[in-house]
Design a protein around this motif. Structure first.
Motif, PDB file in Angstrom:
ATOM      1  N   ARG A 285     -23.161 -24.465  -1.618  1.00 46.15           N
ATOM      2  CA  ARG A 285     -23.143 -24.413  -0.152  1.00 46.15           C
ATOM      3  C   ARG A 285     -22.880 -25.798   0.435  1.00 46.15           C
ATOM      4  O   ARG A 285     -22.119 -25.939   1.391  1.00 46.15           O
ATOM      5  CB  ARG A 285     -24.468 -23.870   0.370  1.00 46.15           C
ATOM      6  CG  ARG A 285     -24.621 -22.391   0.178  1.00 46.15           C
ATOM      7  CD  ARG A 285     -25.923 -21.902   0.749  1.00 46.15           C
ATOM      8  NE  ARG A 285     -26.153 -20.522   0.373  1.00 46.15           N
ATOM      9  CZ  ARG A 285     -27.335 -19.975   0.245  1.00 46.15           C
ATOM     10  NH1 ARG A 285     -28.423 -20.685   0.461  1.00 46.15           N
ATOM     11  NH2 ARG A 285     -27.455 -18.714  -0.107  1.00 46.15           N
ATOM     12  N   ALA A 286     -23.532 -26.819  -0.117  1.00 43.76           N
ATOM     13  CA  ALA A 286     -23.359 -28.175   0.400  1.00 43.76           C
ATOM     14  C   ALA A 286     -21.925 -28.648   0.242  1.00 43.76           C
ATOM     15  O   ALA A 286     -21.346 -29.230   1.169  1.00 43.76           O
ATOM     16  CB  ALA A 286     -24.312 -29.129  -0.317  1.00 43.76           C
TER      17      ALA A 286
ATOM     18  N   ILE B 280     -15.557 -27.873   4.791  1.00 45.36           N
ATOM     19  CA  ILE B 280     -15.321 -27.379   6.154  1.00 45.36           C
ATOM     20  C   ILE B 280     -15.281 -28.550   7.133  1.00 45.36           C
ATOM     21  O   ILE B 280     -14.433 -28.611   8.021  1.00 45.36           O
ATOM     22  CB  ILE B 280     -16.407 -26.360   6.563  1.00 45.36           C
ATOM     23  CG1 ILE B 280     -16.230 -25.068   5.763  1.00 45.36           C
ATOM     24  CG2 ILE B 280     -16.374 -26.075   8.059  1.00 45.36           C
ATOM     25  CD1 ILE B 280     -17.360 -24.085   5.917  1.00 45.36           C
ATOM     26  N   LEU B 281     -16.180 -29.493   6.959  1.00 41.95           N
ATOM     27  CA  LEU B 281     -16.216 -30.669   7.822  1.00 41.95           C
ATOM     28  C   LEU B 281     -14.914 -31.455   7.725  1.00 41.95           C
ATOM     29  O   LEU B 281     -14.365 -31.894   8.742  1.00 41.95           O
ATOM     30  CB  LEU B 281     -17.396 -31.563   7.431  1.00 41.95           C
ATOM     31  CG  LEU B 281     -17.595 -32.835   8.246  1.00 41.95           C
ATOM     32  CD1 LEU B 281     -18.028 -32.471   9.663  1.00 41.95           C
ATOM     33  CD2 LEU B 281     -18.621 -33.719   7.595  1.00 41.95           C
TER      34      LEU B 281
ATOM     35  N   GLN C  17     -19.791 -26.949   2.816  1.00 41.88           N
ATOM     36  CA  GLN C  17     -19.957 -27.517   4.155  1.00 41.88           C
ATOM     37  C   GLN C  17     -19.181 -28.819   4.304  1.00 41.88           C
ATOM     38  O   GLN C  17     -18.591 -29.080   5.355  1.00 41.88           O
ATOM     39  CB  GLN C  17     -21.438 -27.733   4.448  1.00 41.88           C
ATOM     40  CG  GLN C  17     -22.200 -26.443   4.640  1.00 41.88           C
ATOM     41  CD  GLN C  17     -23.693 -26.653   4.760  1.00 41.88           C
ATOM     42  OE1 GLN C  17     -24.195 -27.743   4.540  1.00 41.88           O
ATOM     43  NE2 GLN C  17     -24.412 -25.597   5.114  1.00 41.88           N
TER      44      GLN C  17
END
Length: 114
Positions: A21-22, A28-29, A25
């Motif tokens: 998940r990290a 996505i950033l 993210q």
């Protein structure tokens, strides 16, 4: 990690999910801020993350293979006789919590809708 400790295996699986998940993210950033991709520190971070993911994948593959070899060994003759005398039990192999999500490829949409 002991293959017969189900609590540690569950904790390990949970940490794998959190790591995935990290990394997602961060990806996505980077897509939202294209200037970030050009910075050297970000590029170094992505290289390190890629290397870490590769090492985790290799370690996971070795773990799965060793459990499979163990489970096969305790069922083959003559080891099966020793396994029964010593009460060796088959071990559960690693399965991610979201097996259905992992086994399907993500859908990528290149449309220019905003």
């Amino acid at each position: 990690m002991a293959p017969n400790d189900s609590q540690k295996i569950a904790e390990w699986q949970q940490s794998q999910t959190q790591l995935s998940r990290a990394v997602g993210q961060i990806t996505i950033l980077s897509e939202r801020y294209p200037d970030l991709k050009a910075q050297t520190l970000y590029q170094d971070l992505m290289i390190q993350l890629e290397g870490t993911e590769n090492r985790i994948t290799v370690a996971r593959g070795r773990y799965i293979e060793s459990i499979a070899q163990y489970n096969l060994a305790i069922r083959k003759f003559p080891a099966v006789m020793t396994a029964k005398m010593m009460n060796y039990q088959p071990r559960n192999n690693y399965l991610p919590q979201n097996v259905s999500a992992v086994s399907n490829a993500p859908v990528v949409d290149f449309s220019s809708q905003k």
